[in-house]
Write a protein that holds these residues in place. Structure first.
Motif, PDB file in Angstrom:
ATOM      1  N   MET A  55      14.951  15.884 -15.595  1.00  0.00           N
ATOM      2  CA  MET A  55      14.297  16.674 -16.635  1.00  0.00           C
ATOM      3  C   MET A  55      15.164  17.886 -17.011  1.00  0.00           C
ATOM      4  O   MET A  55      15.355  18.190 -18.193  1.00  0.00           O
ATOM      5  N   ILE A  56      15.719  18.548 -16.004  1.00  0.00           N
ATOM      6  CA  ILE A  56      16.581  19.715 -16.237  1.00  0.00           C
ATOM      7  C   ILE A  56      17.804  19.295 -17.043  1.00  0.00           C
ATOM      8  O   ILE A  56      18.191  19.967 -18.000  1.00  0.00           O
ATOM      9  N   LYS A  57      18.415  18.180 -16.670  1.00  0.00           N
ATOM     10  CA  LYS A  57      19.595  17.697 -17.407  1.00  0.00           C
ATOM     11  C   LYS A  57      19.239  17.354 -18.849  1.00  0.00           C
ATOM     12  O   LYS A  57      20.040  17.562 -19.754  1.00  0.00           O
ATOM     13  N   GLY A  58      18.035  16.831 -19.060  1.00  0.00           N
ATOM     14  CA  GLY A  58      17.585  16.554 -20.423  1.00  0.00           C
ATOM     15  C   GLY A  58      17.513  17.830 -21.248  1.00  0.00           C
ATOM     16  O   GLY A  58      17.961  17.871 -22.396  1.00  0.00           O
ATOM     17  N   PHE A  59      16.952  18.879 -20.663  1.00  0.00           N
ATOM     18  CA  PHE A  59      16.900  20.170 -21.364  1.00  0.00           C
ATOM     19  C   PHE A  59      18.306  20.718 -21.588  1.00  0.00           C
ATOM     20  O   PHE A  59      18.597  21.289 -22.641  1.00  0.00           O
ATOM     21  N   MET A  60      19.182  20.535 -20.606  1.00  0.00           N
ATOM     22  CA  MET A  60      20.556  21.030 -20.748  1.00  0.00           C
ATOM     23  C   MET A  60      21.270  20.327 -21.895  1.00  0.00           C
ATOM     24  O   MET A  60      22.076  20.944 -22.597  1.00  0.00           O
ATOM     25  N   SER A  61      20.958  19.055 -22.103  1.00  0.00           N
ATOM     26  CA  SER A  61      21.612  18.301 -23.176  1.00  0.00           C
ATOM     27  C   SER A  61      21.206  18.808 -24.561  1.00  0.00           C
ATOM     28  O   SER A  61      21.866  18.508 -25.549  1.00  0.00           O
ATOM     29  N   THR A  62      20.116  19.569 -24.631  1.00  0.00           N
ATOM     30  CA  THR A  62      19.698  20.154 -25.909  1.00  0.00           C
ATOM     31  C   THR A  62      20.350  21.507 -26.155  1.00  0.00           C
ATOM     32  O   THR A  62      20.092  22.132 -27.172  1.00  0.00           O
ATOM     33  N   GLY A  63      21.168  21.967 -25.194  1.00  0.00           N
ATOM     34  CA  GLY A  63      21.880  23.228 -25.361  1.00  0.00           C
ATOM     35  C   GLY A  63      21.356  24.371 -24.514  1.00  0.00           C
ATOM     36  O   GLY A  63      21.946  25.446 -24.500  1.00  0.00           O
TER      37      GLY A  63
END
Length: 76
Positions: free
Chosen positions: A24-32
């Protein structure tokens, strides 16, 4: 924070929890969003539960990400 719960809970459950949250954290990171505070704010905004069903803090995010790096180093 999470490590205290891991002592009381099984290591397998803690590992699964961290793995799920890491995705989930990596998903948010992929949004910037890359700051620990920004990531904690997003998890809180989306009401993602912590191990203790409390609030996310930047330090918790840092620990999860650093733990991933430690695991990857051990596996290499």
């Amino acid at each position: 924070v999470g490590s205290e719960m891991c002592i009381r809970d099984s290591k397998q459950n803690c590992s699964k929890f961290a793995t799920d949250k890491l995705q989930m954290i990596k998903g948010f990171m992929s949004t910037g969003v890359t700051s620990y505070k920004g990531l904690a704010d997003l998890l809180n905004k989306h009401q993602v539960p912590t191990m203790r069903a409390k609030k996310w803090y930047p330090t918790t995010i840092k620990n999860i990400l650093e733990n991933e790096q430690n695991v990857l180093r051990r596996e290499a």
